[in-house]
Motif scaffolding. Structure first.
Motif, mmCIF file in Angstrom:
data_model
loop_
_atom_site.group_PDB
_atom_site.id
_atom_site.type_symbol
_atom_site.label_atom_id
_atom_site.label_comp_id
_atom_site.label_asym_id
_atom_site.label_seq_id
_atom_site.Cartn_x
_atom_site.Cartn_y
_atom_site.Cartn_z
ATOM 1 N N GLN A 8 33.725 43.725 32.791
ATOM 2 C CA GLN A 8 32.988 44.674 31.948
ATOM 3 C C GLN A 8 31.785 45.246 32.700
ATOM 4 O OE1 GLN A 8 32.048 42.381 28.465
ATOM 5 N NE2 GLN A 8 33.961 42.911 27.434
ATOM 6 N N ALA A 9 31.059 44.384 33.424
ATOM 7 C CA ALA A 9 29.899 44.847 34.193
ATOM 8 C C ALA A 9 30.334 45.833 35.275
ATOM 9 C CB ALA A 9 29.167 43.655 34.812
ATOM 10 N N TYR A 10 31.470 45.560 35.899
ATOM 11 C CA TYR A 10 32.007 46.471 36.917
ATOM 12 C C TYR A 10 32.293 47.838 36.293
ATOM 13 C CZ TYR A 10 35.430 48.625 40.012
ATOM 14 O OH TYR A 10 36.116 49.507 40.808
ATOM 15 N N GLY A 11 32.905 47.828 35.127
ATOM 16 C CA GLY A 11 33.221 49.083 34.446
ATOM 17 C C GLY A 11 31.967 49.878 34.101
ATOM 18 N N LYS A 12 30.924 49.199 33.641
ATOM 19 C CA LYS A 12 29.676 49.884 33.294
ATOM 20 C C LYS A 12 28.973 50.424 34.543
ATOM 21 C CE LYS A 12 28.630 47.303 29.100
ATOM 22 N NZ LYS A 12 27.757 46.268 28.504
ATOM 23 N N LYS A 13 28.969 49.636 35.602
ATOM 24 C CA LYS A 13 28.236 50.028 36.810
ATOM 25 C C LYS A 13 28.917 51.178 37.544
ATOM 26 C CE LYS A 13 26.007 48.160 40.860
ATOM 27 N NZ LYS A 13 25.531 46.975 41.524
ATOM 28 N N THR A 14 30.232 51.179 37.585
ATOM 29 C CA THR A 14 30.959 52.183 38.375
ATOM 30 C C THR A 14 31.533 53.317 37.527
ATOM 31 O OG1 THR A 14 33.055 50.980 38.191
ATOM 32 C CG2 THR A 14 31.618 50.448 40.077
ATOM 33 N N SER A 15 31.458 53.190 36.224
ATOM 34 C CA SER A 15 32.074 54.158 35.299
ATOM 35 C C SER A 15 33.578 54.273 35.525
ATOM 36 C CB SER A 15 31.420 55.549 35.435
ATOM 37 O OG SER A 15 30.062 55.470 35.125
ATOM 38 N N ARG A 16 34.181 53.224 36.050
ATOM 39 C CA ARG A 16 35.630 53.164 36.240
ATOM 40 C C ARG A 16 36.196 52.170 35.241
ATOM 41 N NH1 ARG A 16 36.461 52.229 42.578
ATOM 42 N NH2 ARG A 16 38.019 53.863 42.621
ATOM 43 N N ILE A 20 36.309 31.426 33.136
ATOM 44 C CA ILE A 20 37.256 32.458 32.689
ATOM 45 C C ILE A 20 36.513 33.546 31.925
ATOM 46 C CG2 ILE A 20 39.188 32.906 31.115
ATOM 47 C CD1 ILE A 20 40.229 30.072 31.944
ATOM 48 N N ILE A 21 35.624 33.141 31.032
ATOM 49 C CA ILE A 21 34.832 34.119 30.272
ATOM 50 C C ILE A 21 33.995 34.967 31.230
ATOM 51 C CG2 ILE A 21 32.910 34.350 28.636
ATOM 52 C CD1 ILE A 21 34.094 31.834 27.220
ATOM 53 N N ASN A 22 33.433 34.339 32.270
ATOM 54 C CA ASN A 22 32.584 35.070 33.208
ATOM 55 C C ASN A 22 33.369 36.109 33.998
ATOM 56 O OD1 ASN A 22 29.990 35.595 34.138
ATOM 57 N ND2 ASN A 22 30.302 34.362 35.961
ATOM 58 N N ILE A 23 34.636 35.870 34.234
ATOM 59 C CA ILE A 23 35.438 36.890 34.906
ATOM 60 C C ILE A 23 35.576 38.119 34.018
ATOM 61 C CG2 ILE A 23 37.751 37.448 35.764
ATOM 62 C CD1 ILE A 23 37.814 34.563 36.863
ATOM 63 N N TYR A 24 35.794 37.908 32.722
ATOM 64 C CA TYR A 24 35.871 39.046 31.808
ATOM 65 C C TYR A 24 34.535 39.790 31.734
ATOM 66 C CZ TYR A 24 40.480 37.678 30.119
ATOM 67 O OH TYR A 24 41.821 37.390 30.029
ATOM 68 N N GLU A 28 22.517 43.180 44.135
ATOM 69 C CA GLU A 28 21.308 43.236 43.317
ATOM 70 C C GLU A 28 21.460 42.218 42.193
ATOM 71 O OE1 GLU A 28 20.921 47.194 41.874
ATOM 72 O OE2 GLU A 28 21.355 48.054 43.820
ATOM 73 N N ASN A 29 20.674 41.184 42.218
ATOM 74 C CA ASN A 29 20.764 40.144 41.200
ATOM 75 C C ASN A 29 19.471 40.089 40.396
ATOM 76 O OD1 ASN A 29 23.388 38.887 41.630
ATOM 77 N ND2 ASN A 29 22.582 38.389 43.647
ATOM 78 N N ALA A 30 19.345 41.006 39.459
ATOM 79 C CA ALA A 30 18.178 41.017 38.588
ATOM 80 C C ALA A 30 18.412 40.124 37.366
ATOM 81 C CB ALA A 30 17.874 42.445 38.152
ATOM 82 N N PHE A 31 19.617 39.594 37.252
ATOM 83 C CA PHE A 31 20.019 38.776 36.110
ATOM 84 C C PHE A 31 19.743 39.500 34.794
ATOM 85 C CE2 PHE A 31 19.210 35.869 39.616
ATOM 86 C CZ PHE A 31 20.458 35.293 39.719
ATOM 87 N N ASN A 32 20.093 40.778 34.791
ATOM 88 C CA ASN A 32 19.885 41.595 33.598
ATOM 89 C C ASN A 32 21.190 41.872 32.841
ATOM 90 O OD1 ASN A 32 21.095 43.239 35.429
ATOM 91 N ND2 ASN A 32 19.541 44.850 35.402
ATOM 92 N N ASN A 33 22.265 41.162 33.216
ATOM 93 C CA ASN A 33 23.492 41.288 32.427
ATOM 94 C C ASN A 33 24.106 39.902 32.208
ATOM 95 O OD1 ASN A 33 25.283 40.607 34.609
ATOM 96 N ND2 ASN A 33 25.219 42.714 35.335
ATOM 97 N N ASP A 34 25.011 39.839 31.254
ATOM 98 C CA ASP A 34 25.617 38.554 30.871
ATOM 99 C C ASP A 34 26.365 37.902 32.022
ATOM 100 O OD1 ASP A 34 24.636 38.830 28.309
ATOM 101 O OD2 ASP A 34 26.479 39.716 27.508
ATOM 102 N N HIS A 35 27.037 38.709 32.843
ATOM 103 C CA HIS A 35 27.815 38.165 33.947
ATOM 104 C C HIS A 35 26.928 37.405 34.931
ATOM 105 C CE1 HIS A 35 30.877 37.811 37.017
ATOM 106 N NE2 HIS A 35 30.082 38.426 37.892
#
Length: 159
Positions: A89-97, A81-85, A26-33
């Motif tokens: 963060q986006a992974y953590g928010k999306k999965t709550s892991r 490198i910044i985009n990996i970080y 899903e690429n809504a481009f609604n996050n920084d990543h």
């Protein structure tokens, strides 16, 4: 394979990855990543185009071209490198892991790469100093002897 061919191959692989990302996620481009990733995609294509229009050596435009090409390459590396970080963060928010372990591992990897880069910069200098284990000490060359030390030696010799 020539450098230009490697660059084109890299951009083609990046394009394949971007197509897979657009079709599978899903690429809504609604996050920084996602937004930074899209910007990076454009910068990589621009970098390739700048590389293709490289002026010949000795041309007046070559130094300006080199600066732009270097600046784009450095920007892509740092922003990547910044985009990996931001992705972690986006992974953590999306999965709550927690992505903490991955963040730590990536940071360690970046530090190791930076140290290797800095070490390779000085490798030849270290070899000339004779500090590598197993090597005999290197005798100083005439250029390494200071002019004042050289004058003292010649002043003591009889005429």
């Amino acid at each position: 394979m020539m450098v230009q061919e490697k660059g084109i191959l890299s951009v083609l692989l990046l394009t394949a990855g971007a197509i897979m990302s657009f079709t599978n996620f899903e690429n809504a481009f609604n996050n920084d990543h996602q937004r930074l990733g899209l910007a990076l995609y454009g910068l990589v294509w621009l970098q390739m185009l700048v590389g293709i229009i490289r002026p010949h050596r000795g041309s007046n435009a070559r130094s300006g071209w080199f600066f732009v090409h270097w600046l784009l390459g450095t920007a892509v590396s740092v922003l990547g490198i910044i985009n990996i970080y931001t992705g972690l963060q986006a992974y953590g928010k999306k999965t709550s892991r927690s992505a903490r372990i991955w963040t730590i591992l990536f940071t360690v990897e970046i530090c190791i790469i930076a140290l290797l880069y800095l070490f390779q910069e000085k490798w030849e200098y270290i070899q000339k100093q004779g500090v590598i284990l197993g090597n005999e000490p290197v005798q100083p060359t005439e250029q390494e002897i200071s002019p004042t030390h050289k004058q003292k030696e010649t002043a003591e010799e009889p005429c």
